[in-house]
Scaffold this motif. Structure first.
Motif, PDB file in Angstrom:
ATOM      1  N   ILE A 181      16.544  93.753  69.080  1.00  0.00           N
ATOM      2  CA  ILE A 181      16.732  94.996  68.335  1.00  0.00           C
ATOM      3  C   ILE A 181      16.260  94.853  66.890  1.00  0.00           C
ATOM      4  CG2 ILE A 181      19.122  94.533  67.613  1.00  0.00           C
ATOM      5  CD1 ILE A 181      19.738  97.453  68.213  1.00  0.00           C
ATOM      6  N   THR A 182      16.471  93.670  66.289  1.00  0.00           N
ATOM      7  CA  THR A 182      15.986  93.411  64.933  1.00  0.00           C
ATOM      8  C   THR A 182      14.471  93.420  64.903  1.00  0.00           C
ATOM      9  OG1 THR A 182      17.954  92.097  64.403  1.00  0.00           O
ATOM     10  CG2 THR A 182      16.018  91.767  63.023  1.00  0.00           C
ATOM     11  N   LYS A 183      13.855  92.802  65.902  1.00  0.00           N
ATOM     12  CA  LYS A 183      12.398  92.766  65.972  1.00  0.00           C
ATOM     13  C   LYS A 183      11.808  94.163  66.200  1.00  0.00           C
ATOM     14  CE  LYS A 183      12.362  89.423  69.077  1.00  0.00           C
ATOM     15  NZ  LYS A 183      11.843  88.393  70.016  1.00  0.00           N
ATOM     16  N   LEU A 184      12.516  94.975  66.982  1.00  0.00           N
ATOM     17  CA  LEU A 184      12.043  96.330  67.233  1.00  0.00           C
ATOM     18  C   LEU A 184      12.009  97.141  65.948  1.00  0.00           C
ATOM     19  CD1 LEU A 184      11.294  98.724  69.070  1.00  0.00           C
ATOM     20  CD2 LEU A 184      13.734  99.032  69.521  1.00  0.00           C
ATOM     21  N   ILE A 185      13.066  97.068  65.158  1.00  0.00           N
ATOM     22  CA  ILE A 185      13.128  97.814  63.898  1.00  0.00           C
ATOM     23  C   ILE A 185      12.023  97.347  62.950  1.00  0.00           C
ATOM     24  CG2 ILE A 185      14.535  98.239  61.844  1.00  0.00           C
ATOM     25  CD1 ILE A 185      16.998  98.120  63.723  1.00  0.00           C
ATOM     26  N   LYS A 186      11.789  96.042  62.912  1.00  0.00           N
ATOM     27  CA  LYS A 186      10.726  95.508  62.060  1.00  0.00           C
ATOM     28  C   LYS A 186       9.355  95.916  62.577  1.00  0.00           C
ATOM     29  CE  LYS A 186       8.944  91.238  60.009  1.00  0.00           C
ATOM     30  NZ  LYS A 186       9.109  89.753  59.912  1.00  0.00           N
ATOM     31  N   ALA A 187       9.179  95.938  63.896  1.00  0.00           N
ATOM     32  CA  ALA A 187       7.880  96.271  64.484  1.00  0.00           C
ATOM     33  C   ALA A 187       7.462  97.699  64.178  1.00  0.00           C
ATOM     34  CB  ALA A 187       7.927  96.056  65.996  1.00  0.00           C
ATOM     35  N   ALA A 188       8.435  98.573  63.931  1.00  0.00           N
ATOM     36  CA  ALA A 188       8.116  99.975  63.633  1.00  0.00           C
ATOM     37  C   ALA A 188       7.577 100.170  62.220  1.00  0.00           C
ATOM     38  CB  ALA A 188       9.363 100.838  63.839  1.00  0.00           C
ATOM     39  N   GLU A 189       7.793  99.184  61.335  1.00  0.00           N
ATOM     40  CA  GLU A 189       7.426  99.338  59.935  1.00  0.00           C
ATOM     41  C   GLU A 189       5.941  99.608  59.707  1.00  0.00           C
ATOM     42  OE1 GLU A 189       9.251  99.529  57.175  1.00  0.00           O
ATOM     43  OE2 GLU A 189      11.076  99.473  58.355  1.00  0.00           O
ATOM     44  N   PRO A 190       5.015  98.834  60.308  1.00  0.00           N
ATOM     45  CA  PRO A 190       3.600  99.076  60.004  1.00  0.00           C
ATOM     46  C   PRO A 190       3.118 100.469  60.392  1.00  0.00           C
ATOM     47  CG  PRO A 190       3.897  96.958  61.110  1.00  0.00           C
ATOM     48  CD  PRO A 190       5.187  97.690  61.212  1.00  0.00           C
ATOM     49  N   TYR A 191       3.795 101.087  61.354  1.00  0.00           N
ATOM     50  CA  TYR A 191       3.387 102.398  61.832  1.00  0.00           C
ATOM     51  C   TYR A 191       4.152 103.530  61.163  1.00  0.00           C
ATOM     52  CZ  TYR A 191       1.547  99.177  65.260  1.00  0.00           C
ATOM     53  OH  TYR A 191       0.909  98.121  65.844  1.00  0.00           O
ATOM     54  N   GLN A 192       5.126 103.161  60.306  1.00  0.00           N
ATOM     55  CA  GLN A 192       5.917 104.146  59.570  1.00  0.00           C
ATOM     56  C   GLN A 192       6.533 105.188  60.500  1.00  0.00           C
ATOM     57  OE1 GLN A 192       6.321 104.132  55.642  1.00  0.00           O
ATOM     58  NE2 GLN A 192       6.388 102.225  56.799  1.00  0.00           N
ATOM     59  N   VAL A 193       7.188 104.679  61.557  1.00  0.00           N
ATOM     60  CA  VAL A 193       7.923 105.515  62.497  1.00  0.00           C
ATOM     61  C   VAL A 193       9.293 104.882  62.715  1.00  0.00           C
ATOM     62  CG1 VAL A 193       5.855 106.394  63.673  1.00  0.00           C
ATOM     63  CG2 VAL A 193       6.965 104.292  64.501  1.00  0.00           C
ATOM     64  N   PRO A 194      10.260 105.630  63.214  1.00  0.00           N
ATOM     65  CA  PRO A 194      11.560 105.035  63.532  1.00  0.00           C
ATOM     66  C   PRO A 194      11.495 104.211  64.819  1.00  0.00           C
ATOM     67  CG  PRO A 194      11.549 107.353  64.116  1.00  0.00           C
ATOM     68  CD  PRO A 194      10.259 107.091  63.396  1.00  0.00           C
ATOM     69  N   ALA A 195      12.441 103.319  64.962  1.00  0.00           N
ATOM     70  CA  ALA A 195      12.614 102.544  66.187  1.00  0.00           C
ATOM     71  C   ALA A 195      13.662 103.227  67.058  1.00  0.00           C
ATOM     72  CB  ALA A 195      13.055 101.125  65.852  1.00  0.00           C
ATOM     73  N   ALA A 196      13.450 103.188  68.358  1.00  0.00           N
ATOM     74  CA  ALA A 196      14.361 103.883  69.266  1.00  0.00           C
ATOM     75  C   ALA A 196      14.398 103.170  70.607  1.00  0.00           C
ATOM     76  CB  ALA A 196      13.924 105.329  69.460  1.00  0.00           C
ATOM     77  N   TYR A 197      15.326 103.616  71.450  1.00  0.00           N
ATOM     78  CA  TYR A 197      15.408 103.129  72.827  1.00  0.00           C
ATOM     79  C   TYR A 197      15.252 104.301  73.774  1.00  0.00           C
ATOM     80  CZ  TYR A 197      16.924  98.529  71.344  1.00  0.00           C
ATOM     81  OH  TYR A 197      16.968  97.283  70.783  1.00  0.00           O
ATOM     82  N   ILE A 198      14.417 104.113  74.798  1.00  0.00           N
ATOM     83  CA  ILE A 198      14.393 105.008  75.942  1.00  0.00           C
ATOM     84  C   ILE A 198      15.309 104.381  76.983  1.00  0.00           C
ATOM     85  CG2 ILE A 198      12.996 106.049  77.763  1.00  0.00           C
ATOM     86  CD1 ILE A 198      12.367 107.167  75.019  1.00  0.00           C
ATOM     87  N   LEU A 199      16.361 105.081  77.345  1.00  0.00           N
ATOM     88  CA  LEU A 199      17.369 104.549  78.257  1.00  0.00           C
ATOM     89  C   LEU A 199      17.194 105.135  79.647  1.00  0.00           C
ATOM     90  CD1 LEU A 199      20.544 104.788  75.969  1.00  0.00           C
ATOM     91  CD2 LEU A 199      18.887 102.901  76.154  1.00  0.00           C
ATOM     92  N   TYR A 200      17.157 104.261  80.640  1.00  0.00           N
ATOM     93  CA  TYR A 200      17.135 104.675  82.036  1.00  0.00           C
ATOM     94  C   TYR A 200      18.547 104.476  82.583  1.00  0.00           C
ATOM     95  CZ  TYR A 200      12.076 104.599  81.500  1.00  0.00           C
ATOM     96  OH  TYR A 200      10.792 104.852  81.075  1.00  0.00           O
ATOM     97  N   CYS A 201      19.216 105.595  82.862  1.00  0.00           N
ATOM     98  CA  CYS A 201      20.655 105.568  83.133  1.00  0.00           C
ATOM     99  C   CYS A 201      21.033 105.989  84.550  1.00  0.00           C
ATOM    100  CB  CYS A 201      21.378 106.470  82.128  1.00  0.00           C
ATOM    101  SG  CYS A 201      21.056 106.038  80.404  1.00  0.00           S
ATOM    102  N   GLY A 202      20.065 106.228  85.427  1.00  0.00           N
ATOM    103  CA  GLY A 202      20.370 106.578  86.797  1.00  0.00           C
ATOM    104  C   GLY A 202      20.882 108.003  86.950  1.00  0.00           C
ATOM    105  N   ASP A 203      21.226 108.348  88.183  1.00  0.00           N
ATOM    106  CA  ASP A 203      21.734 109.686  88.455  1.00  0.00           C
ATOM    107  C   ASP A 203      23.264 109.701  88.417  1.00  0.00           C
ATOM    108  OD1 ASP A 203      22.462 108.405  90.789  1.00  0.00           O
ATOM    109  OD2 ASP A 203      21.076 109.515  92.075  1.00  0.00           O
ATOM    110  N   ARG A 204      23.855 110.867  88.673  1.00  0.00           N
ATOM    111  CA  ARG A 204      25.316 111.004  88.563  1.00  0.00           C
ATOM    112  C   ARG A 204      26.043 110.143  89.591  1.00  0.00           C
ATOM    113  NH1 ARG A 204      26.264 117.404  88.235  1.00  0.00           N
ATOM    114  NH2 ARG A 204      24.527 117.371  89.706  1.00  0.00           N
ATOM    115  N   LYS A 205      25.487 109.978  90.772  1.00  0.00           N
ATOM    116  CA  LYS A 205      26.105 109.120  91.778  1.00  0.00           C
ATOM    117  C   LYS A 205      26.174 107.688  91.281  1.00  0.00           C
ATOM    118  CE  LYS A 205      25.544 107.457  96.537  1.00  0.00           C
ATOM    119  NZ  LYS A 205      24.683 107.519  97.758  1.00  0.00           N
ATOM    120  N   TYR A 206      25.118 107.200  90.670  1.00  0.00           N
ATOM    121  CA  TYR A 206      25.084 105.837  90.130  1.00  0.00           C
ATOM    122  C   TYR A 206      26.141 105.652  89.043  1.00  0.00           C
ATOM    123  CZ  TYR A 206      23.248 101.806  87.516  1.00  0.00           C
ATOM    124  OH  TYR A 206      23.117 100.610  86.860  1.00  0.00           O
ATOM    125  N   ARG A 207      26.372 106.697  88.239  1.00  0.00           N
ATOM    126  CA  ARG A 207      27.297 106.584  87.105  1.00  0.00           C
ATOM    127  C   ARG A 207      28.722 107.017  87.448  1.00  0.00           C
ATOM    128  NH1 ARG A 207      22.940 109.487  84.901  1.00  0.00           N
ATOM    129  NH2 ARG A 207      24.280 111.325  84.789  1.00  0.00           N
TER     130      ARG A 207
END
Length: 323
Positions: free
Chosen positions: A114-140
């Motif tokens: 997560i630290t590396k992700l935030i740093k990796a976003a710096e050269p591109y001047q964009v925020p760092a984020a996560y795309i989460l794959y959370c399954g369907d309602r049955k899975y949860r």
């Protein structure tokens, strides 16, 4: 127009189609005793959402160093756009413990991903984020969270199978909740397709910083669409968390302006986050499309300083088109 109108799919239609395909992939793997993987889920999501969504896949050889998978850009019809650098993660269950591996570390490297992700976003001047794959309602179904979204229990949200959350939220959750960080981040994540939904609810975001630039203040309290809406949704949980932090009111110091930024007068208020949160998110909201994003839109390969750093680029054109 909607996908059924005969004029082609909107971003909402495309993302919904992609999310449903990812949900089916997850269900099939779980039913057969397996687990889906981030790379496969991303490929299914994007292939099903295209067209109208563009994407180019690059090498992922440097993902371990950069901590990033894909760059995502939402592009509005007026040219305003919003980008973020995202790492894909899966919401997993072990017994009754639901987790997202935000604390992953590469062997021999003391830094968290997560630290590396935030740093990796710096050269591109964009925020760092996560795309989460959370399954369907049955899975949860066994996920224990008594908080609601409107009148719907957190775990029962229909479209949350593919969601996005700012990396600063996840970083804070790891510090405060440890192994429970995944559940907290899941609660704050917004379904990617909801951002493009014609029926989406866009409530005001209230900032602790009292002396905001007038345009920025209006942006936070007025309904937005497309690229502006994505930026606002990433800010929403950050502002909520910030209001609960026991520190002085937001600083009046201003961040150095980012070239082509939509908002150039942005406070450096940090609170307890690792970087100034307003500046971190809003630097990704631009008045013009970067050249390497236009390369993808026009079928060209971006330069090596882009293609060598992460897995690919996603472009959602006409992101402010609801129907």
């Amino acid at each position: 127009m909607s996908e059924l109108s005969g004029y082609g799919p909107t971003p909402f239609d495309a993302l919904r189609r992609g999310r449903r395909a990812v949900d089916r992939l997850m269900a099939s793997m779980v039913d057969n005793g397996g687990m889906w993987r981030e790379v496969a889920a991303t490929q299914v999501l994007l292939s099903e959402a295209s067209p109208p969504i563009y994407f180019q896949e690059f090498t992922s050889a440097e993902e371990a160093a950069a901590g990033a998978d894909w760059m995502w850009w939402w592009v509005d019809r007026d040219g305003v756009c919003f980008g973020l650098l995202a790492q894909a993660k899966i919401l997993k269950v072990n017994g009754r413990q639901w987790t997202i591996d935000f604390g992953y570390r590469t062997k021999g490297d003391p830094r968290s991903q997560i630290t590396k992700l935030i740093k990796a976003a710096e050269p591109y001047q964009v925020p760092a984020a996560y795309i989460l794959y959370c399954g369907d309602r049955k899975y949860r179904a066994t996920l224990e969270c008594d908080r609601t979204h409107g009148s719907v229990l957190c775990r029962d949200r229909e479209r949350v199978g593919v969601s996005v959350v700012c990396a600063l939220v996840a970083q804070r959750d790891v510090s405060f909740y440890g192994k429970g960080a995944g559940l907290e981040a899941f609660h704050d994540a917004v379904p990617v397709e909801d951002i493009a939904s014609p029926a989406g609810v866009d409530n005001p975001v209230h900032s602790l910083v009292r002396e905001l630039d007038e345009e920025l203040a209006q942006f936070l309290v007025q309904p937005q669409s497309g690229a502006r809406r994505v930026a606002k949704e990433l800010l929403r949980p950050l502002e909520r968390i910030r209001r609960g932090q026991f520190s002085r009111a937001g600083t009046l110091e201003r961040a150095a302006p980012v070239a082509d930024a939509l908002f150039r007068d942005v406070p450096t208020d940090r609170g307890h986050f690792s970087v100034p949160y307003l500046a971190h998110v809003l630097r990704g909201l631009r008045t013009g499309v970067p050249d390497y994003v236009r390369d993808v839109m026009e079928g060209r390969t971006p330069p090596a300083w882009v293609t060598d750093r992460f897995g690919g680029i996603v472009v959602i054109p006409e992101a402010d088109t609801f129907g």
